[in-house]
Structures are given as structure tokens and as C-alpha cells.
Design a protein around this motif. Structure first.
Motif, mmCIF file in Angstrom:
data_model
loop_
_atom_site.group_PDB
_atom_site.id
_atom_site.type_symbol
_atom_site.label_atom_id
_atom_site.label_comp_id
_atom_site.label_asym_id
_atom_site.label_seq_id
_atom_site.Cartn_x
_atom_site.Cartn_y
_atom_site.Cartn_z
ATOM 1 N N UNK A 152 0.830 -0.930 -0.132
ATOM 2 C CA UNK A 152 0.018 -0.074 0.175
ATOM 3 C C UNK A 152 1.028 1.136 0.052
ATOM 4 N N UNK A 153 0.690 2.108 -0.881
ATOM 5 C CA UNK A 153 1.657 3.212 -1.094
ATOM 6 C C UNK A 153 1.178 4.415 -0.418
ATOM 7 N N UNK A 154 0.075 4.554 -0.039
ATOM 8 C CA UNK A 154 -0.445 5.813 0.827
ATOM 9 C C UNK A 154 -0.063 5.744 2.358
ATOM 10 N N UNK A 206 -6.568 -5.850 -7.034
ATOM 11 C CA UNK A 206 -5.285 -6.503 -7.659
ATOM 12 C C UNK A 206 -5.299 -8.040 -7.881
ATOM 13 N N UNK A 207 -6.362 -8.559 -8.129
ATOM 14 C CA UNK A 207 -6.706 -9.877 -8.693
ATOM 15 C C UNK A 207 -7.444 -9.603 -9.807
ATOM 16 N N UNK A 266 -2.910 -6.637 -14.334
ATOM 17 C CA UNK A 266 -1.735 -7.099 -15.033
ATOM 18 C C UNK A 266 -1.084 -5.807 -15.791
ATOM 19 N N UNK A 267 -2.234 -4.830 -16.259
ATOM 20 C CA UNK A 267 -1.667 -3.893 -16.748
ATOM 21 C C UNK A 267 -1.204 -2.681 -15.872
ATOM 22 N N UNK A 268 -1.956 -2.730 -14.784
ATOM 23 C CA UNK A 268 -1.554 -1.527 -13.891
ATOM 24 C C UNK A 268 -0.152 -1.944 -13.179
ATOM 25 N N UNK A 290 -2.013 5.469 -8.399
ATOM 26 C CA UNK A 290 -3.442 5.832 -8.901
ATOM 27 C C UNK A 290 -4.349 4.794 -8.347
ATOM 28 N N UNK A 291 -4.176 3.504 -8.354
ATOM 29 C CA UNK A 291 -5.165 2.415 -7.836
ATOM 30 C C UNK A 291 -5.292 2.714 -6.439
#
Length: 155
Positions: free
Chosen positions: A45-47, A62-63, A68-70, A78-79
Motif C-alpha cells: 500500500x503506497x499511501x 489486484x486480482x 496485470x496492466x496496472x 493511482x489505484x
């Protein structure tokens, strides 16, 4: 405000079956995402510290095939921003502008039909696992249908 001319999201979304879009495919335009989705654990988790609902959404997203593209494009931030905004938009007292932001994220992340088309993504057909194979049903042959009657019977 500019008048006329092309806009970033103007016009109909691309269609993978059209001749014009076929030219884009030849240039590597459409990407097929795996129907089974992204495998493995979600990224970190980046935040700042996430709420429990945010973590649930993060794991659910994320499943998906789009993940896959993200991952390939490094869109973890962004997600995560989408997840945080979606969690806020789910509240009963959420502001309308927050709900509009969610719609924009859905399109940009390819989570809507329009977003999938604009990103030129399609999901591969699901591969069905073969059912347990039972003995094939054998139709009786003409020989099997003939009844042999011993001599002396039926008279």
C-alpha cells in the motif's frame, strides 16, 4: 474555451472489430488481459495508513485482469488513490464531486466498458476446465438391436 476539434475522449470508443481499429491492432494497439486476473499478492500500500475498507478494496482490485496492466505500467499510486476515493464515495454523506472522481478513475483504470475500450484492453475468454469425463455413451449398433431367437421359441 476551444471550439471544435478533437478532444482526448471525444467520439466513440475504439471497437476491436472495426476495420479502422484493426489497423491499430496491427500497430500493437489492443492488449488482451488474462481472464484469470493477476496472480500473487497485491503490491505494498503506497499511501498513509489505510482503513480496513481500503485494504479490502485494494486486495479485491489486484486480482482483476486489469491489475496485470496496472502493474506493468506502475500504477500502484493511482489505484491506491482510486481505492481511497471509492471508500470515501461509499459513505452515505459523500459529496457529488467525490462520486464523479470515482467515475473518472473507473474509466482511466479500465474498470468500465468505456475505460476498457479507451485503454484498448480486452479480456481473454475464460478457459473452462474440462468436466470430469464419464464413459462415453455408446449407441447400440444395428447388430446389437437384432434379437437372436433360438429355434423353437415363440411358436
Amino acid at each position: 474555451m476551444p471550439r471544435g476539434g478533437a478532444r482526448a475522449v471525444s467520439g466513440p470508443p475504439p471497437d476491436p472489430r472495426s476495420l479502422r481499429s484493426t489497423k491499430a491492432i496491427d500497430k500493437g494497439g489492443w492488449r488482451t488481459l488474462p481472464a484469470e486476473g493477476r496472480q500473487g499478492e497485491p503490491p505494498e500500500w503506497p499511501l498513509t495508513t489505510p482503513a480496513e475498507r481500503e485494504l479490502d478494496l485494494w486486495h479485491d482490485l489486484w486480482v482483476k485482469p486489469q491489475a496485470v496492466a496496472w502493474e506493468d505500467m506502475g500504477q500502484e499510486l493511482e489505484v491506491a488513490l482510486f481505492v481511497r476515493t471509492l471508500a470515501e464515495a461509499e459513505r452515505a454523506d459523500a459529496r457529488v464531486d467525490v462520486k464523479k472522481m470515482v467515475r473518472g478513475y473507473l474509466d482511466s483504470l479500465g474498470m468500465s466498458v468505456a475505460g476498457m475500450n479507451r485503454n484498448r484492453w480486452k479480456i481473454a475468454p475464460a478457459v473452462e476446465e474440462p468436466a470430469e469425463t464419464a464413459e462415453p455413451v455408446r449407441r447400440p449398433s444395428a447388430r446389437d438391436r437384432l434379437k437372436v431367437v433360438p429355434s423353437g421359441e415363440g411358436a
